[in-house]
Write a protein that holds these residues in place. Structure first.
Motif, PDB file in Angstrom:
ATOM      1  N   VAL A   4       1.480 -53.636  56.597  1.00 13.38           N
ATOM      2  CA  VAL A   4       1.654 -54.891  57.339  1.00 13.38           C
ATOM      3  C   VAL A   4       2.750 -55.746  56.709  1.00 13.38           C
ATOM      4  O   VAL A   4       3.540 -56.385  57.415  1.00 13.38           O
ATOM      5  CB  VAL A   4       0.323 -55.677  57.372  1.00 13.38           C
ATOM      6  N   GLU A   5       2.819 -55.727  55.372  1.00 15.38           N
ATOM      7  CA  GLU A   5       3.789 -56.568  54.678  1.00 15.38           C
ATOM      8  C   GLU A   5       5.228 -56.183  54.989  1.00 15.38           C
ATOM      9  O   GLU A   5       6.159 -56.969  54.777  1.00 15.38           O
ATOM     10  CB  GLU A   5       3.550 -56.498  53.160  1.00 15.38           C
TER      11      GLU A   5
ATOM     12  N   THR B 281      -3.107 -58.260  70.942  1.00 17.58           N
ATOM     13  CA  THR B 281      -4.343 -57.747  70.357  1.00 17.58           C
ATOM     14  C   THR B 281      -4.084 -57.102  69.002  1.00 17.58           C
ATOM     15  O   THR B 281      -3.150 -56.299  68.863  1.00 17.58           O
ATOM     16  CB  THR B 281      -4.998 -56.679  71.265  1.00 17.58           C
ATOM     17  N   ILE B 282      -4.885 -57.458  68.029  1.00  9.48           N
ATOM     18  CA  ILE B 282      -4.888 -56.770  66.736  1.00  9.48           C
ATOM     19  C   ILE B 282      -6.177 -55.971  66.664  1.00  9.48           C
ATOM     20  O   ILE B 282      -7.251 -56.468  66.990  1.00  9.48           O
ATOM     21  CB  ILE B 282      -4.812 -57.760  65.558  1.00  9.48           C
TER      22      ILE B 282
ATOM     23  N   LYS C 239      -6.763 -60.408  51.625  1.00  5.84           N
ATOM     24  CA  LYS C 239      -6.753 -61.802  52.086  1.00  5.84           C
ATOM     25  C   LYS C 239      -5.357 -62.195  52.558  1.00  5.84           C
ATOM     26  O   LYS C 239      -5.180 -62.794  53.622  1.00  5.84           O
ATOM     27  CB  LYS C 239      -7.219 -62.738  50.974  1.00  5.84           C
ATOM     28  N   LYS C 240      -4.356 -61.841  51.768  1.00  6.72           N
ATOM     29  CA  LYS C 240      -2.966 -62.151  52.118  1.00  6.72           C
ATOM     30  C   LYS C 240      -2.562 -61.401  53.391  1.00  6.72           C
ATOM     31  O   LYS C 240      -1.880 -61.953  54.266  1.00  6.72           O
ATOM     32  CB  LYS C 240      -2.042 -61.763  50.965  1.00  6.72           C
ATOM     33  N   MET C 241      -2.997 -60.155  53.514  1.00  3.20           N
ATOM     34  CA  MET C 241      -2.629 -59.355  54.674  1.00  3.20           C
ATOM     35  C   MET C 241      -3.264 -59.904  55.948  1.00  3.20           C
ATOM     36  O   MET C 241      -2.653 -59.926  57.016  1.00  3.20           O
ATOM     37  CB  MET C 241      -3.057 -57.902  54.473  1.00  3.20           C
ATOM     38  N   ILE C 242      -4.514 -60.367  55.845  1.00  2.74           N
ATOM     39  CA  ILE C 242      -5.196 -60.944  56.998  1.00  2.74           C
ATOM     40  C   ILE C 242      -4.460 -62.197  57.474  1.00  2.74           C
ATOM     41  O   ILE C 242      -4.274 -62.407  58.679  1.00  2.74           O
ATOM     42  CB  ILE C 242      -6.665 -61.260  56.650  1.00  2.74           C
ATOM     43  N   GLU C 243      -4.018 -63.016  56.539  1.00  3.97           N
ATOM     44  CA  GLU C 243      -3.263 -64.216  56.893  1.00  3.97           C
ATOM     45  C   GLU C 243      -1.935 -63.843  57.545  1.00  3.97           C
ATOM     46  O   GLU C 243      -1.490 -64.495  58.496  1.00  3.97           O
ATOM     47  CB  GLU C 243      -3.017 -65.058  55.638  1.00  3.97           C
TER      48      GLU C 243
ATOM     49  N   VAL D  41     -15.217 -61.199  56.309  1.00 11.33           N
ATOM     50  CA  VAL D  41     -15.594 -62.197  57.306  1.00 11.33           C
ATOM     51  C   VAL D  41     -15.059 -63.575  56.919  1.00 11.33           C
ATOM     52  O   VAL D  41     -14.460 -64.285  57.741  1.00 11.33           O
ATOM     53  CB  VAL D  41     -17.124 -62.255  57.487  1.00 11.33           C
ATOM     54  N   ARG D  42     -15.257 -63.963  55.687  1.00 10.40           N
ATOM     55  CA  ARG D  42     -14.785 -65.279  55.230  1.00 10.40           C
ATOM     56  C   ARG D  42     -13.270 -65.361  55.294  1.00 10.40           C
ATOM     57  O   ARG D  42     -12.716 -66.372  55.729  1.00 10.40           O
ATOM     58  CB  ARG D  42     -15.257 -65.554  53.800  1.00 10.40           C
ATOM     59  N   TRP D  43     -12.583 -64.303  54.882  1.00 12.01           N
ATOM     60  CA  TRP D  43     -11.119 -64.314  54.905  1.00 12.01           C
ATOM     61  C   TRP D  43     -10.585 -64.412  56.329  1.00 12.01           C
ATOM     62  O   TRP D  43      -9.579 -65.093  56.573  1.00 12.01           O
ATOM     63  CB  TRP D  43     -10.578 -63.055  54.225  1.00 12.01           C
ATOM     64  N   LEU D  44     -11.229 -63.743  57.262  1.00 14.22           N
ATOM     65  CA  LEU D  44     -10.813 -63.836  58.667  1.00 14.22           C
ATOM     66  C   LEU D  44     -11.011 -65.253  59.192  1.00 14.22           C
ATOM     67  O   LEU D  44     -10.120 -65.820  59.843  1.00 14.22           O
ATOM     68  CB  LEU D  44     -11.614 -62.854  59.518  1.00 14.22           C
TER      69      LEU D  44
END
Length: 260
Positions: free
Chosen positions: A139-140, A154-155, A168-172, A225-228
């Motif tokens: 993703v980066e 859509t992801i 966490k960084k990738m989700i953001e 879940v929290r990171w999303l």
């Protein structure tokens, strides 16, 4: 009845250990495959060998995992629409579940090239040759070569966020690719839920010391879940644990759809 429940708890508790042992049985065939192909670099690189080992293992286990999870993940994947980012498709076990009538383009971000041959085969089997493109990067490194920020409808992340670096960084980062009104479809295993108790969290953490080395860098203790939820503003978050998962499940899941 009590004995049956105790036996079920026992098998759930030792299942991760059994799965790791099973993965080791694919080391010999990985060695044979590499030698037969004349690919010797992995023998001098632990990361490369682990990638080849996991690809060999998952080519056999992946289809079984898909069959087991299809009743849960299938209806979610069918919601994918428009321009789709399919993260970590691996060898493509889920491709047949996409509804082609709703999709204009799919970019499959899969950096592990050992999966590409099987992935390309399943793209063809699913009849997605015209709309599915493999992006051989993480993703980066997506940049604007494949799809720009805010350009995704859509992801889809199906059992992949457990193994990406810096999740966490990738989700953001992924959140930034999603259009306003776009959806994020997810089916992932996550860190033990609070209702499972501290003992389960400790046991899960102990298993996770070895688990990533046997399962392609996968981790079972990620607070996905929290990171999303913290990745950005959502108009709707509909995430939940499957109803049929018992409280003593060592590798619990979260599933559902988030709408930006």
């Amino acid at each position: 009845m009590v004995f049956d429940k105790q036996l079920d708890v026992f098998w759930h508790i030792i299942d991760p250990i059994h799965f790791m042992i099973y993965a080791t049985t694919y080391i010999p065939r990985t060695i044979f495959k590499l030698i037969s192909r004349g690919e010797y670099a992995p023998f001098f690189s632990i990361p490369l060998f682990k990638d080849a080992w996991f690809a060999t293992f998952w080519s056999r286990v992946g289809p079984e995992m898909r069959e087991n999870a299809t009743p849960r993940a299938g209806p979610l994947i069918e919601q994918a629409r428009g321009v789709v980012l399919d993260i970590g498709p691996g060898s493509g076990e889920w491709l047949k579940l996409f509804d082609k009538s709703k999709i204009t383009k799919i970019y499959g971000a899969e950096p592990n090239r050992d999966h590409h041959a099987a992935l390309q085969k399943r793209i063809k089997e699913a009849g997605l040759e015209e709309i599915y493109e493999i992006a051989p990067v993480g993703v980066e490194d997506l940049g604007d070569k494949w799809v720009g920020k805010g350009g995704v409808d859509t992801i889809v992340t199906i059992q992949c966020l457990c193994s990406v670096p810096e999740p966490k960084k990738m989700i953001e980062e992924l959140y930034s690719y999603l259009k306003k009104g776009g959806i994020w479809v997810i089916y992932e295993h996550v860190v033990a839920y609070k209702h499972q108790g501290k003992l389960m969290k400790w046991y899960q953490a102990a298993i996770d010391i070895l688990w990533p080395h046997f399962l392609g860098g996968c981790s079972i203790t990620r607070d996905t879940v929290r990171w999303l939820e913290e990745a950005g503003e959502w108009t709707n978050v509909d995430l939940y644990q499957p109803d049929d998962e018992p409280s003593y499940h060592v590798v619990p899941h979260t599933m559902g759809v988030l709408t930006k």
